[in-house]
Design a protein around this motif. Sequence first.
Motif, PDB file in Angstrom:
ATOM      1  N   LEU A 243      55.056  94.471  18.616  1.00 48.37           N
ATOM      2  CA  LEU A 243      54.185  92.975  19.908  1.00 48.37           C
ATOM      3  C   LEU A 243      54.296  91.957  18.484  1.00 48.37           C
ATOM      4  CD1 LEU A 243      50.834  93.776  20.482  1.00 48.37           C
ATOM      5  CD2 LEU A 243      53.203  93.606  21.767  1.00 48.37           C
ATOM      6  N   SER A 244      55.200  90.822  19.070  1.00 48.84           N
ATOM      7  CA  SER A 244      55.547  89.644  17.410  1.00 48.84           C
ATOM      8  C   SER A 244      53.953  88.469  17.274  1.00 48.84           C
ATOM      9  CB  SER A 244      56.989  88.904  17.953  1.00 48.84           C
ATOM     10  OG  SER A 244      56.965  88.127  17.060  1.00 48.84           O
ATOM     11  N   LEU A 245      54.428  88.267  15.777  1.00 43.56           N
ATOM     12  CA  LEU A 245      53.150  87.611  15.150  1.00 43.56           C
ATOM     13  C   LEU A 245      54.127  86.368  15.017  1.00 43.56           C
ATOM     14  CD1 LEU A 245      50.834  90.035  14.021  1.00 43.56           C
ATOM     15  CD2 LEU A 245      49.882  88.358  16.164  1.00 43.56           C
ATOM     16  N   ALA A 246      55.439  86.173  15.392  1.00 46.35           N
ATOM     17  CA  ALA A 246      56.063  84.486  15.057  1.00 46.35           C
ATOM     18  C   ALA A 246      55.071  83.086  15.295  1.00 46.35           C
ATOM     19  CB  ALA A 246      57.894  84.933  15.642  1.00 46.35           C
ATOM     20  N   SER A 247      54.535  83.098  16.210  1.00 45.78           N
ATOM     21  CA  SER A 247      53.976  81.747  16.784  1.00 45.78           C
ATOM     22  C   SER A 247      52.404  81.616  15.301  1.00 45.78           C
ATOM     23  CB  SER A 247      53.781  82.168  18.245  1.00 45.78           C
ATOM     24  OG  SER A 247      52.568  82.772  18.960  1.00 45.78           O
ATOM     25  N   THR A 248      52.010  82.677  14.920  1.00 48.50           N
ATOM     26  CA  THR A 248      50.395  82.564  14.532  1.00 48.50           C
ATOM     27  C   THR A 248      51.049  81.305  13.175  1.00 48.50           C
ATOM     28  OG1 THR A 248      51.398  84.004  12.934  1.00 48.50           O
ATOM     29  CG2 THR A 248      49.888  84.774  14.373  1.00 48.50           C
ATOM     30  N   GLU A 249      49.784  80.829  12.791  1.00 47.24           N
ATOM     31  CA  GLU A 249      50.011  79.379  12.461  1.00 47.24           C
ATOM     32  C   GLU A 249      48.694  78.572  11.885  1.00 47.24           C
ATOM     33  OE1 GLU A 249      51.040  75.705  15.322  1.00 47.24           O
ATOM     34  OE2 GLU A 249      52.353  76.386  13.568  1.00 47.24           O
ATOM     35  N   GLY A 250      48.261  78.417  10.964  1.00 47.59           N
ATOM     36  CA  GLY A 250      46.852  77.561  11.173  1.00 47.59           C
ATOM     37  C   GLY A 250      46.330  78.088   9.414  1.00 47.59           C
ATOM     38  N   PHE A 251      44.837  77.552   9.820  1.00 49.02           N
ATOM     39  CA  PHE A 251      44.150  78.134   8.072  1.00 49.02           C
ATOM     40  C   PHE A 251      43.382  79.432   7.790  1.00 49.02           C
ATOM     41  CE2 PHE A 251      39.722  79.280   6.770  1.00 49.02           C
ATOM     42  CZ  PHE A 251      39.765  79.169   5.617  1.00 49.02           C
ATOM     43  N   LEU A 252      43.580  80.445   9.000  1.00 48.97           N
ATOM     44  CA  LEU A 252      43.535  81.987   9.189  1.00 48.97           C
ATOM     45  C   LEU A 252      44.517  82.465   8.678  1.00 48.97           C
ATOM     46  CD1 LEU A 252      41.135  82.896  12.120  1.00 48.97           C
ATOM     47  CD2 LEU A 252      40.238  82.821   9.444  1.00 48.97           C
ATOM     48  N   LYS A 253      45.558  81.695   8.958  1.00 51.16           N
ATOM     49  CA  LYS A 253      46.973  82.425   8.699  1.00 51.16           C
ATOM     50  C   LYS A 253      46.993  82.421   7.084  1.00 51.16           C
ATOM     51  CE  LYS A 253      52.234  83.507   9.169  1.00 51.16           C
ATOM     52  NZ  LYS A 253      53.131  82.999  10.488  1.00 51.16           N
ATOM     53  N   GLU A 254      47.064  81.084   6.435  1.00 56.36           N
ATOM     54  CA  GLU A 254      46.915  80.512   5.083  1.00 56.36           C
ATOM     55  C   GLU A 254      45.607  81.495   4.375  1.00 56.36           C
ATOM     56  OE1 GLU A 254      49.446  78.885   3.212  1.00 56.36           O
ATOM     57  OE2 GLU A 254      50.373  79.055   5.789  1.00 56.36           O
ATOM     58  N   PHE A 255      44.524  81.792   5.170  1.00 62.86           N
ATOM     59  CA  PHE A 255      43.387  82.171   4.698  1.00 62.86           C
ATOM     60  C   PHE A 255      43.752  84.256   4.033  1.00 62.86           C
ATOM     61  CE2 PHE A 255      39.502  85.247   4.546  1.00 62.86           C
ATOM     62  CZ  PHE A 255      39.150  84.678   3.667  1.00 62.86           C
ATOM     63  N   PHE A 256      44.916  84.452   4.739  1.00 60.73           N
ATOM     64  CA  PHE A 256      44.829  86.112   4.536  1.00 60.73           C
ATOM     65  C   PHE A 256      45.701  86.166   4.015  1.00 60.73           C
ATOM     66  CE2 PHE A 256      42.419  86.526   8.421  1.00 60.73           C
ATOM     67  CZ  PHE A 256      41.424  87.325   7.680  1.00 60.73           C
ATOM     68  N   VAL A 257      47.393  84.971   4.263  1.00 58.63           N
ATOM     69  CA  VAL A 257      48.982  85.410   3.911  1.00 58.63           C
ATOM     70  C   VAL A 257      49.353  84.335   2.788  1.00 58.63           C
ATOM     71  CG1 VAL A 257      49.608  87.420   5.233  1.00 58.63           C
ATOM     72  CG2 VAL A 257      49.603  85.258   5.596  1.00 58.63           C
ATOM     73  N   GLY A 258      48.345  82.853   3.106  1.00 62.78           N
ATOM     74  CA  GLY A 258      49.488  82.240   2.725  1.00 62.78           C
ATOM     75  C   GLY A 258      49.543  82.984   0.650  1.00 62.78           C
TER      76      GLY A 258
END
Length: 313
Positions: free
Chosen positions: A136-151
Motif C-alpha cells: 500500500l502506497s503512502l506517497a500522499s502523506t504529509e503534514g505535522f505528524l509525518k514530520e514528527f515521525f520521520v522529519g
Amino acid sequence: MSKNLVITAILFVILGVFAAFSPEVFLAKNIYFSYLTSVPIILILCLGLLPLIISGEFDMSFPATMAMSGFVFSYVFKASGNLAFATLASLSFGALSGAFNALLVINAKIPSIIATIGTQFFWRGLAVVLSGGLSLSLASTEGFLKEFFVGRLAGIPAQSIIATVLAILTYIMIFKHKFGDNILFSGDNAKAAKMLSINVARSKYLLFINMGVMSALASIILSLEFINWWPTQGDGYMLLVFAAIFIGGTGVSGGSGSVYGTLIGSIIIGIMESGIVAMGFDAFYTRVIYGAIIIVSVVIYAKFDKNSKARSL
C-alpha cells in the motif's frame, strides 16, 4: 557498570575495525546520518521487548504485529485521508495485540514463547490475506505528524530523537519508578513478588501491551520513511532485536537488564551489515555473525552473573 564498559568497548573496537578497513566510509559523516534513520527502528522494538524479557516473558510475534499494525495504519489512511486517525488506529491495534498475547500467557497459562509464535503466524497471515499480498502506497502523506515521525530537525532524523526519548523514559520506568521494581521482582522470582503483594499479572499485561504499541510505532515510522507498506514488513527484525538486547547484557532468565546496554547493542547490530559489506565481505555473512553474537553474549554474561553472585556470597 562493568557490563556497560564492556559493551561500550566492543562498540569502539568494531568501529575501529570498520574504519581501518574502510576509512572512506567510516571516517565520513554520511554513514552515521544513515544510521540515525535505521538504528532507531531496532532500538524502539528493543525498548518494548526489554522490560518484557526482564519480567521473564518473551514476545516472538512483534514482527507480525508490525506487519498488521502497519496495514491498519496504511489502510485507514487511504480510506480516511486522516493521518492522525490512522496513527491512533494503528497504535490501538498494537495495544490490542499485546493484550491478546497477555491473555494467552497469563489467563490461558500458555508459555509466552509458544503463545506468541502462534500469534506471529496469525497476524502475519491475516495481514497477507487482508492486503491480498499487495503493498500500500503512502506517497500522499504529509503534514505535522509525518514530520514528527520521520522529519528532519537540523538534519537529524526525527525517529532518532523519538527513540532517544523513549530510551530515557524506559530507563526511568524500570530503574527509577515503583513499577520497575514490580518488573524486576516478577522476573527474578514471581512467587516472591506475589508474596510482596505485587500484582504480577497486571504488570505483565501492561508490558505485553507496551510491546504491541512499540511494534506499531516502529511500523508507522518504517512505513512513513519508505512511503510504503508491504506485507513482509517486520521480517528480519526478530534476530536483530534479540541480538541487540542480549549483547547489551540483559539476562535470558529475567530479573536483570540494561537500557544503556540495549542502546549500544542496537547500534552494534544496526551498523554490522553495512560495515561488513564496506569491508568487502558478502552481506550473507551478517546472519552468521548475528547468531554468533547472541551465543557468545549469552555465555559471557551468564558467566559474568554467576561470578558476581559468587562474590556477593
